[in-house]
Enzyme design. Sequence first.
Site, PDB file in Angstrom:
ATOM      1  N   ASP A   1       0.619   3.824  -3.282  1.00  0.00           N
ATOM      2  CA  ASP A   1       0.189   5.211  -3.142  1.00  0.00           C
ATOM      3  C   ASP A   1       1.101   6.140  -3.944  1.00  0.00           C
ATOM      4  O   ASP A   1       0.642   7.072  -4.616  1.00  0.00           O
ATOM      5  CB  ASP A   1       0.197   5.588  -1.660  1.00  0.00           C
TER       6      ASP A   1
ATOM      7  N   ASP B   1      -7.369   0.998   0.236  1.00  0.00           N
ATOM      8  CA  ASP B   1      -6.020   0.498   0.522  1.00  0.00           C
ATOM      9  C   ASP B   1      -5.653  -0.665  -0.396  1.00  0.00           C
ATOM     10  O   ASP B   1      -4.509  -0.776  -0.861  1.00  0.00           O
ATOM     11  CB  ASP B   1      -5.928   0.040   1.982  1.00  0.00           C
TER      12      ASP B   1
ATOM     13  N   GLU C   1       0.829  -1.206   0.000  1.00  0.00           N
ATOM     14  CA  GLU C   1       0.000   0.000   0.000  1.00  0.00           C
ATOM     15  C   GLU C   1       0.864   1.257   0.000  1.00  0.00           C
ATOM     16  O   GLU C   1       0.570   2.231  -0.707  1.00  0.00           O
ATOM     17  CB  GLU C   1      -0.906  -0.022   1.226  1.00  0.00           C
TER      18      GLU C   1
ATOM     19  N   GLU D   1      -4.573   0.480  -3.859  1.00  0.00           N
ATOM     20  CA  GLU D   1      -3.190   0.960  -3.868  1.00  0.00           C
ATOM     21  C   GLU D   1      -2.208  -0.204  -3.790  1.00  0.00           C
ATOM     22  O   GLU D   1      -1.164  -0.197  -4.453  1.00  0.00           O
ATOM     23  CB  GLU D   1      -2.973   1.924  -2.705  1.00  0.00           C
TER      24      GLU D   1
END
Length: 239
Positions: A54, A123, A50, A126
């Site tokens: 991102d 989440d 994650e 990502e």
Amino acid sequence: MSKAQTLSAADRAKLEGLIGHDFAEKERLDRALTHASARTEKGGNYERLEFLGDRVLGLCIAELLFRTFGTAGEGELSVRLNQLVSAETCAAVADELNLHLYIRTGADVKKLTGKRMMNVRADVVESLIAAIYLDGGLEVARRFILRYWQGRAVRADGAKRDAKTELQEWSHAKFGVTPIYRVDERSGPDHDPRFKVTVEVAGIKPETGVERSKRAAEQVAATKMLEREGIWQQSPAGN
């Protein structure tokens, strides 16, 4: 709590079709779908993925906006970027991919609803981006991101002005005051924090926003106040 099962071959093939990438290392896809609450034989989960995803998403979206909106200034590009990488948008992509059918969680997380479950779905998206990037490289990750974000990038509401700027101008004109923002709560791990921010304008009810950065949470709170007061049209549910 029973141990989480890995994806079946049929489910993996279906999801890879939606993603547009066949994973060379199937374990990467499994890990991207595994919440920390799930008990797995190898003990892996998506938290580190994650973190990376991102950044990959932010880079690809920033490049997309830079190329698409050649006359836009830094402020407008930042507003569009914040909208496109927000938890709401990522969760919407998760729903488009039907990721809720594949996410592996513990029993306690399965009971979550609303905003908290939306954050889990965001989440996972990502994490999935990171898994694609590690398995296929930046170009493959970019292709996936363009597939699910390019249409969203050019939607009419993407041109909406910066919410904090709009709220400040409105509150000055109507009440002669400047909005006040305060951080009420910071929660979550260091790599994935959540900020709860309240905005107050003298004379009316305050609003709150929760997001992954203080700035984004302020934007959410300002947006909610603008929509509540009828300055902005409220976004349809699910957008």
